[in-house]
Design an enzyme around this catalytic site. Sequence first.
Site, PDB file in Angstrom:
ATOM      1  N   TRP A 141       0.817  -1.221   0.000  1.00 47.65           N
ATOM      2  CA  TRP A 141       0.000   0.000   0.000  1.00 47.65           C
ATOM      3  C   TRP A 141       0.851   1.272   0.000  1.00 47.65           C
ATOM      4  O   TRP A 141       0.324   2.364  -0.134  1.00 47.65           O
ATOM      5  CB  TRP A 141      -0.939  -0.004   1.214  1.00 47.65           C
ATOM      6  CG  TRP A 141      -2.134  -0.904   1.060  1.00 47.65           C
ATOM      7  CD1 TRP A 141      -2.382  -1.780   0.037  1.00 47.65           C
ATOM      8  CD2 TRP A 141      -3.262  -1.016   1.952  1.00 47.65           C
ATOM      9  NE1 TRP A 141      -3.582  -2.423   0.236  1.00 47.65           N
ATOM     10  CE2 TRP A 141      -4.144  -1.977   1.405  1.00 47.65           C
ATOM     11  CE3 TRP A 141      -3.601  -0.404   3.167  1.00 47.65           C
ATOM     12  CZ2 TRP A 141      -5.349  -2.332   2.023  1.00 47.65           C
ATOM     13  CZ3 TRP A 141      -4.800  -0.772   3.783  1.00 47.65           C
ATOM     14  CH2 TRP A 141      -5.665  -1.712   3.214  1.00 47.65           C
ATOM     15  N   HIS A 150      12.981  -1.926  -1.231  1.00 46.26           N
ATOM     16  CA  HIS A 150      12.133  -1.422  -2.318  1.00 46.26           C
ATOM     17  C   HIS A 150      12.853  -0.271  -3.011  1.00 46.26           C
ATOM     18  O   HIS A 150      13.552   0.507  -2.362  1.00 46.26           O
ATOM     19  CB  HIS A 150      10.782  -0.969  -1.760  1.00 46.26           C
ATOM     20  CG  HIS A 150       9.775  -0.715  -2.843  1.00 46.26           C
ATOM     21  ND1 HIS A 150       9.796   0.415  -3.621  1.00 46.26           N
ATOM     22  CD2 HIS A 150       8.751  -1.476  -3.312  1.00 46.26           C
ATOM     23  CE1 HIS A 150       8.811   0.349  -4.509  1.00 46.26           C
ATOM     24  NE2 HIS A 150       8.157  -0.785  -4.342  1.00 46.26           N
ATOM     25  N   GLU A 162      11.867   2.465  -4.020  1.00 48.79           N
ATOM     26  CA  GLU A 162      11.531   3.800  -3.485  1.00 48.79           C
ATOM     27  C   GLU A 162      12.349   4.097  -2.233  1.00 48.79           C
ATOM     28  O   GLU A 162      12.707   5.245  -1.975  1.00 48.79           O
ATOM     29  CB  GLU A 162      10.014   3.876  -3.227  1.00 48.79           C
ATOM     30  CG  GLU A 162       9.258   3.972  -4.547  1.00 48.79           C
ATOM     31  CD  GLU A 162       7.854   3.401  -4.538  1.00 48.79           C
ATOM     32  OE1 GLU A 162       7.310   3.131  -3.450  1.00 48.79           O
ATOM     33  OE2 GLU A 162       7.303   3.194  -5.640  1.00 48.79           O
ATOM     34  N   GLU A 189      11.300  -5.906  -9.511  1.00 51.51           N
ATOM     35  CA  GLU A 189      10.482  -4.738  -9.827  1.00 51.51           C
ATOM     36  C   GLU A 189      11.305  -3.735 -10.630  1.00 51.51           C
ATOM     37  O   GLU A 189      12.035  -2.915 -10.044  1.00 51.51           O
ATOM     38  CB  GLU A 189      10.006  -4.053  -8.547  1.00 51.51           C
ATOM     39  CG  GLU A 189       9.145  -4.914  -7.651  1.00 51.51           C
ATOM     40  CD  GLU A 189       8.269  -4.068  -6.733  1.00 51.51           C
ATOM     41  OE1 GLU A 189       7.052  -4.252  -6.771  1.00 51.51           O
ATOM     42  OE2 GLU A 189       8.797  -3.211  -6.010  1.00 51.51           O
ATOM     43  N   SER A 208       3.295  -2.171 -12.187  1.00 52.71           N
ATOM     44  CA  SER A 208       2.100  -1.974 -13.021  1.00 52.71           C
ATOM     45  C   SER A 208       1.318  -3.261 -13.293  1.00 52.71           C
ATOM     46  O   SER A 208       0.716  -3.397 -14.364  1.00 52.71           O
ATOM     47  CB  SER A 208       2.467  -1.267 -14.335  1.00 52.71           C
ATOM     48  OG  SER A 208       2.942   0.045 -14.062  1.00 52.71           O
ATOM     49  N   GLY A 265       1.364  -2.608  -6.289  1.00 48.44           N
ATOM     50  CA  GLY A 265       1.191  -1.322  -5.620  1.00 48.44           C
ATOM     51  C   GLY A 265      -0.227  -0.805  -5.823  1.00 48.44           C
ATOM     52  O   GLY A 265      -1.164  -1.214  -5.140  1.00 48.44           O
ATOM     53  N   GLY A 266      -0.382   0.094  -6.784  1.00 51.66           N
ATOM     54  CA  GLY A 266      -1.659   0.791  -7.003  1.00 51.66           C
ATOM     55  C   GLY A 266      -2.875  -0.122  -7.034  1.00 51.66           C
ATOM     56  O   GLY A 266      -3.904   0.177  -6.410  1.00 51.66           O
TER      57      GLY A 266
HETATM   58  P1  13P Z   1       2.637  -0.454  -8.942  1.00 57.06           P
HETATM   59  O1  13P Z   1       1.890  -1.759  -8.943  1.00 57.06           O
HETATM   60  O2  13P Z   1       1.781   0.702  -8.490  1.00 57.06           O
HETATM   61  O3  13P Z   1       3.330  -0.217 -10.239  1.00 57.06           O
HETATM   62  O4  13P Z   1       3.770  -0.574  -7.824  1.00 57.06           O
HETATM   63  C1  13P Z   1       4.588  -1.689  -7.817  1.00 57.06           C
HETATM   64  C2  13P Z   1       5.380  -1.679  -6.576  1.00 57.06           C
HETATM   65  O5  13P Z   1       6.270  -0.857  -6.402  1.00 57.06           O
HETATM   66  C3  13P Z   1       5.048  -2.662  -5.546  1.00 57.06           C
HETATM   67  O6  13P Z   1       6.008  -2.697  -4.548  1.00 57.06           O
END
Ligand code: 13P
Length: 250
Positions: A10, A93, A95, A163, A209, A230-231
């Site tokens: 999330w 991750h 990020e 990822e 994605s 993610g989203g």
């Molecule tokens: P999305 O599914 O929003 O592209 O994000 C992937 C993600 O970073 C999951 O850790």
Amino acid sequence: MRRKLAAGNWKMNGTGASLDELTTLARAHPTPTSDILICPPATLIHSAVKVASDTAIHIGGQDCHADQKGAHTGDISAEMIKDAGATYVIVGHSERRQDHNEQNENVRAKARIAMDTGLTTIVCLGESLTEREAANTLDITGGQLSGSVPDAATGHNLVIAYEPIWAIGTGMVPSLGQIGEVHDFIRARLERRFGPGVGRSVRILYGGSVNPGNAADIFDVPNVDGALVGGASLKSADFSAIITALEASI
Ligand code: 13P
């Protein structure tokens, strides 16, 4: 056989009201044939564990510190995540690697303490667009794999998430061939380092994605054992459709 895993990250989304999504998800999958995991923000772990108790959904953290306690304002430890009732944690991750300048060595220390604490640890890897375009994808992911995964890894305590950074939140997804190439490469590296027993039992997730429209094709790729989403994990209907696609691929 590796048990498939549908994991929702999330990220920095969700307040108490979002836990309704968890309730709906649990009702839609009372007896799943895959593992289902939601990693809410740290503020929601405790209440998410309560909502998910007596359901098949596992709860995880999104990061942990490499130390169990101490003067690290704003951080949380693996022990705290476990104490809140979670059973998984994500480390490394992209990020976090970008926003907090986390290096492989630091990610490996986090993974090590998470494993020692008894949390199943999802270690994330992935190349940037520049690295892919320079044909460096396998070098980069291979380096992250050897640098970020501790020697203590087993099929129970380690999950890898591939990822590609350029696929996260962009709607861009690698071709199925590109996904397969990296997953096969990661599998071979795991087998070489840990031996075939452990190497074949570690689950490798694809992330970037993933949505209800592309999930089935991605899950048909060999060595894709699930997804880190993610989203599309924020809405129970979307995540539920991804879980259904995963279970249909078994
Ligand atoms: P999305 O599914 O929003 O592209 O994000 C992937 C993600 O970073 C999951 O850790």
